[in-house]
Design a protein around this motif. Structure first.
Motif, PDB file in Angstrom:
ATOM      1  N   GLU A  47       0.731  -1.366  -0.011  1.00 57.80           N
ATOM      2  CA  GLU A  47       0.111   0.189   0.035  1.00 57.80           C
ATOM      3  C   GLU A  47       0.898   1.443  -0.055  1.00 57.80           C
ATOM      4  OE1 GLU A  47      -3.453   1.858  -0.696  1.00 57.80           O
ATOM      5  OE2 GLU A  47      -3.349  -0.189  -0.334  1.00 57.80           O
ATOM      6  N   GLU A  50       2.209   1.954  -3.356  1.00 53.02           N
ATOM      7  CA  GLU A  50       1.131   2.495  -4.418  1.00 53.02           C
ATOM      8  C   GLU A  50       0.873   3.946  -3.868  1.00 53.02           C
ATOM      9  OE1 GLU A  50      -0.662   1.041  -6.433  1.00 53.02           O
ATOM     10  OE2 GLU A  50       0.210  -0.692  -6.518  1.00 53.02           O
ATOM     11  N   LEU A  51       1.101   4.364  -2.548  1.00 57.73           N
ATOM     12  CA  LEU A  51       0.854   5.883  -2.367  1.00 57.73           C
ATOM     13  C   LEU A  51       2.065   6.457  -2.727  1.00 57.73           C
ATOM     14  CD1 LEU A  51      -0.365   5.353   1.383  1.00 57.73           C
ATOM     15  CD2 LEU A  51      -1.517   6.178  -0.601  1.00 57.73           C
ATOM     16  N   LEU A  54       1.467   7.383  -6.324  1.00 58.04           N
ATOM     17  CA  LEU A  54       0.518   8.491  -6.803  1.00 58.04           C
ATOM     18  C   LEU A  54       1.207   9.882  -6.562  1.00 58.04           C
ATOM     19  CD1 LEU A  54      -2.422   7.097  -4.636  1.00 58.04           C
ATOM     20  CD2 LEU A  54      -2.045   6.907  -7.059  1.00 58.04           C
ATOM     21  N   ALA A  58      -2.937  13.121  -4.359  1.00 56.64           N
ATOM     22  CA  ALA A  58      -3.684  11.898  -4.609  1.00 56.64           C
ATOM     23  C   ALA A  58      -3.390  10.869  -3.473  1.00 56.64           C
ATOM     24  CB  ALA A  58      -3.643  11.214  -6.052  1.00 56.64           C
ATOM     25  N   ARG A  62      -6.169   9.441  -0.920  1.00 56.40           N
ATOM     26  CA  ARG A  62      -6.199   7.805  -0.705  1.00 56.40           C
ATOM     27  C   ARG A  62      -5.853   7.658   0.744  1.00 56.40           C
ATOM     28  NH1 ARG A  62      -5.990   3.186  -3.836  1.00 56.40           N
ATOM     29  NH2 ARG A  62      -4.977   1.539  -2.769  1.00 56.40           N
ATOM     30  N   ASN A  65      -8.920   8.426   2.915  1.00 57.48           N
ATOM     31  CA  ASN A  65      -9.838   7.574   2.730  1.00 57.48           C
ATOM     32  C   ASN A  65      -9.705   6.312   3.706  1.00 57.48           C
ATOM     33  OD1 ASN A  65     -11.913   6.147   1.776  1.00 57.48           O
ATOM     34  ND2 ASN A  65     -11.255   5.793  -0.233  1.00 57.48           N
TER      35      ASN A  65
END
Length: 141
Positions: A47, A50-51, A54, A58, A62, A65
């Motif tokens: 994760e 992935e962050l 971005l 973004a 995310r 969220n």
């Protein structure tokens, strides 16, 4: 080939972010980003990779969220936006998206390779054990 650290195969650039404090859970225990993501059923290193890929805004959205989904930490329920903004500042910068993905995938591959080797050794031990048990009884010549 990249240098691997057997004791800590995860990208060290993620440590500052993953081990950052996000609040206390309902039992009074300190909760980090790593434990929050794990409690949500996510792989924290994947994760984070992935962050990193971005853009900053973004990634912050995310992360907000994700933090809002956490029900264990009361502070996150009301203040997830501010906490996400502060935490997003801790994400490593200067890495290209490909390198972040590569770090996450190489970490996953190393786990697959290690577990495959373990299963192979266990299979050999099992076969040898079976051979000793069956081979020891003989056919009675």
């Amino acid at each position: 080939m990249a240098k691997s650290n057997v004791l800590n195969p995860h990208p060290p650039e993620f440590d500052r972010f993953l081990y950052a404090f996000v609040g206390e859970d309902r039992n009074g225990y300190a909760v980090t980003v790593l434990s929050t993501l794990a409690r949500l059923g996510l792989d924290p290193w994947k994760e984070t990779a992935e962050l990193v890929t971005l853009g900053h805004d973004a990634a912050r959205a995310r992360l907000a969220n994700l933090l809002a989904r956490s029900r264990d930490v009361p502070a996150l329920a009301s203040d997830h936006g501010r906490i996400a903004r502060n935490l997003s500042q801790l994400l490593p910068e200067g890495r290209t998206p490909g390198r972040a993905k590569q770090a996450a995938s190489s970490e996953a591959d190393s786990h697959l390779g290690t577990s495959g080797a373990i299963w192979a050794v266990l299979a050999i031990i099992f076969v040898l054990f079976q051979f000793l048990l069956v081979g020891g009884s003989g056919s009675g010549e």
